[in-house]
Design an enzyme around this catalytic site. Structure first.
Site, PDB file in Angstrom:
ATOM      1  N   ASP A   5      24.665   0.113 -25.172  1.00  0.00           N
ATOM      2  CA  ASP A   5      25.589   0.954 -24.718  1.00  0.00           C
ATOM      3  C   ASP A   5      27.197   0.159 -24.805  1.00  0.00           C
ATOM      4  OD1 ASP A   5      23.454   2.612 -24.689  1.00  0.00           O
ATOM      5  OD2 ASP A   5      23.337   2.333 -22.336  1.00  0.00           O
ATOM      6  N   ASP A  40      18.240  13.977 -20.583  1.00  0.00           N
ATOM      7  CA  ASP A  40      18.609  13.261 -19.800  1.00  0.00           C
ATOM      8  C   ASP A  40      18.172  13.716 -18.202  1.00  0.00           C
ATOM      9  OD1 ASP A  40      19.645  11.649 -21.733  1.00  0.00           O
ATOM     10  OD2 ASP A  40      21.613  11.996 -21.391  1.00  0.00           O
TER      11      ASP A  40
END
Length: 254
Positions: free
Chosen positions: A129, A8
């Site tokens: 998500d 990330d």
């Protein structure tokens, strides 16, 4: 089952967030390319990259870091975060990304996902998500009124490569992956599902492996790899096995 180490990217560094909060970022490596090389040397066959700044801003931000990773490894890379139009998809695929992940646009512009899939077959995944079962977008800053399964079903016939499902409330919290929600989603789809969010131990991988035949094709692992809770070789050996300790995995009905 494939394990995808997560890289990330925030402000050019490799970080992990707590429940998607940018203010709760832990820096694990200031040189993302070095981290990518390490993962490749450990035997991982895919990498999962997210441009966190891009997810919030709606456009690529950590492009230099992504390009440095693409130049450092030979394994395929999937990338999400700030990819919201066909031009950006084409750009990243030309630069060497193997698969792009569309999240926010999957909710706001589902037809764009279908068009992308037609133009780039096998190269497009949808990232869903969820917070308490409802889809969150714009870097998880906004929660919709659409349920994760309802959104996933919109792409059943569109030919996307995979659905990447993340439980936001657990992500980065090391509380254990939401196996029940992930396997339930996979059971209702023909599209392969990749699990994400809060994988904290080998036990989580065992639990997911037992549900492989529901349609869970892979799992994204972040913090647990960085802090040593999961040993790469043990994880790779486990997920490449036919079954877990002789326990058959469950299958889809019909």
């Amino acid at each position: 089952m494939i394990i995808y180490p997560a890289i990330d990217l925030k402000d050019g560094a490799c970080v992990r967030l707590l429940r998607g909060e940018m203010s709760q970022a832990t820096v694990f490596n200031t040189e993302p390319a070095d981290q990518a090389r390490l993962f490749e040397s450990q035997g991982f066959e895919w990498l999962h990259l997210v441009d966190l700044n891009g997810a919030f801003e709606g456009k690529p931000v950590n492009g230099k870091a992504v390009e440095s990773i693409l130049g450092a490894v030979t394994v395929p890379v999937q990338l999400g975060g700030g990819i919201r139009d066909l031009k950006t998809i084409a750009l990243w695929l030309e630069k060497g990304v193997s698969r792009v992940i569309l999240g926010t646009v999957a909710l706001r512009e589902p037809e764009l996902v279908r068009e992308a899939r037609r133009e780039f077959p096998g190269k497009v995944a949808v990232g869903i998500d969820a917070r308490e079962g409802y889809v969150a977008v714009a870097g998880w800053a906004e929660t919709s009124t659409i349920k994760a399964l309802d959104l996933a079903l919109k792409f059943e016939d569109s030919g996307v490569a995979a659905i990447i499902y993340t439980d936001i409330n657990r992500d980065g919290a090391m509380g254990g992956v939401n196996v029940e929600a992930t396997s339930d989603l996979a059971f209702h789809l023909t599209t392969p599902v990749i699990a994400s969010g809060a994988v904290s131990s080998i036990d989580d991988l065992i639990a997911l492996k037992k549900e492989e035949d529901t349609g869970i094709q892979g799992v994204i692992c972040g913090r647990a790899l960085y802090d040593g809770r999961i040993d790469p070789k043990t994880a790779l050996d486990l997920l490449s096995s036919v079954s877990v300790s002789g326990t058959p995995v469950t299958g889809k009905a019909g």
